[in-house]
Design a protein around this motif. Sequence first.
Motif, short mmCIF file in Angstrom:
data_model
loop_
_atom_site.label_atom_id
_atom_site.label_comp_id
_atom_site.label_asym_id
_atom_site.label_seq_id
_atom_site.Cartn_x
_atom_site.Cartn_y
_atom_site.Cartn_z
N PRO A 1 0.83 -1.21 0.00
CA PRO A 1 0.00 0.00 0.00
C PRO A 1 0.87 1.26 0.00
O PRO A 1 1.99 1.27 0.52
N GLU A 2 0.32 2.30 -0.57
CA GLU A 2 1.00 3.60 -0.57
C GLU A 2 0.46 4.41 0.60
O GLU A 2 -0.60 5.04 0.50
N VAL B 1 -1.75 4.02 10.70
CA VAL B 1 -2.52 2.83 10.35
C VAL B 1 -2.17 1.77 11.39
O VAL B 1 -1.02 1.34 11.49
N GLU B 2 -3.16 1.39 12.17
CA GLU B 2 -2.91 0.40 13.23
C GLU B 2 -2.45 -0.92 12.62
O GLU B 2 -2.91 -1.31 11.53
N PRO B 3 -1.54 -1.64 13.30
CA PRO B 3 -0.95 -2.85 12.72
C PRO B 3 -1.94 -3.94 12.35
O PRO B 3 -1.70 -4.70 11.41
N GLY C 1 -7.98 -1.11 -4.47
CA GLY C 1 -8.27 0.05 -5.30
C GLY C 1 -8.81 1.25 -4.57
O GLY C 1 -9.16 2.26 -5.20
N CYS C 2 -8.93 1.21 -3.25
CA CYS C 2 -9.46 2.35 -2.49
C CYS C 2 -8.44 3.48 -2.44
O CYS C 2 -7.23 3.25 -2.42
N VAL D 1 -5.37 -3.86 5.00
CA VAL D 1 -5.29 -2.89 3.92
C VAL D 1 -4.77 -3.61 2.68
O VAL D 1 -3.70 -4.21 2.70
N ALA D 2 -5.55 -3.55 1.58
CA ALA D 2 -5.15 -4.21 0.34
C ALA D 2 -3.86 -3.60 -0.21
O ALA D 2 -3.51 -2.45 0.09
N ASP D 3 -3.18 -4.37 -1.03
CA ASP D 3 -1.83 -3.99 -1.48
C ASP D 3 -1.80 -2.73 -2.34
O ASP D 3 -0.75 -2.07 -2.42
#
Length: 261
Positions: free
Chosen positions: A2-3, A10-12, A37-38, A16-18
């Motif tokens: 993820p970017e 962002v909590e561990p 894609g979000c 979250v998608a790649d």
Amino acid sequence: MPEISPHAIVEPTAEVADDVAIGPFCYVGPRVRIGSGCRIANNVTLLGRTTLGQRTEVFPMSVIGAAPPGAGEADGQCVLGEANAIREHVTIYAGADKPTRIGNHNLIMIASQIDPGAQLGDHGIFDNCTKIGAGAIIEDYVRMSGFAAVADGARVGAYSFVAGYAGVQNDAPPYAMLQGFPVRVRGLNTRNLKACGFGEQDIHALKAAFRELFNGRDAEVKRDALDRLAREANVNPYVRKLTDALKAAAAKASAQDGQDD
């Protein structure tokens, strides 16, 4: 990977998608799930058990999954479908007794508020400062103008249009143009029906039914016309859905009156 901005938290345990992008000054809680894609802009807060479907975009200063006022740190749930656009300063409260649900391909515009347990269908457009009450149900292809409000537990039927500053206090029928406070049925939402692919024969049948059922001034449905249309065996299927919705709304209103007594 993820970017994720180095200025975001962002909590561990968040999922979250790649290919997700998360901007600066965001907070993503430990039980949040963000689909492929979000795009999450800057200054967005995602809390509780919130799920964002694929290709959803959230704009700055929006808060999704917050506990409603007075609920403390309750860990409620929000479930958003695919390809939704959540514009700036939108607040979507988490549902505790039942999840707050938003379908697919909705546009929720600036400073709108979705209260706990509300259920939104697909392909809706909700203009600036729309207010959807707790437990309200908004069916598919609904269009709402700015500063319109739907009361707690009310239902707005599919393909309807709610004018600006209108207040929907009780269940509203499908296919209708709704205006005023309290709201009135002003006619058939012909433009939206044509845009959604309804045929001329179906629109003609609905127009005839609306002329019989409503006069554009009173809140009450013409009961004799409703009873007659409900009895017809070969009525148009969209008219049948309209009469079924009106009968259900009348039964709900009667039950609520009985509880008040």
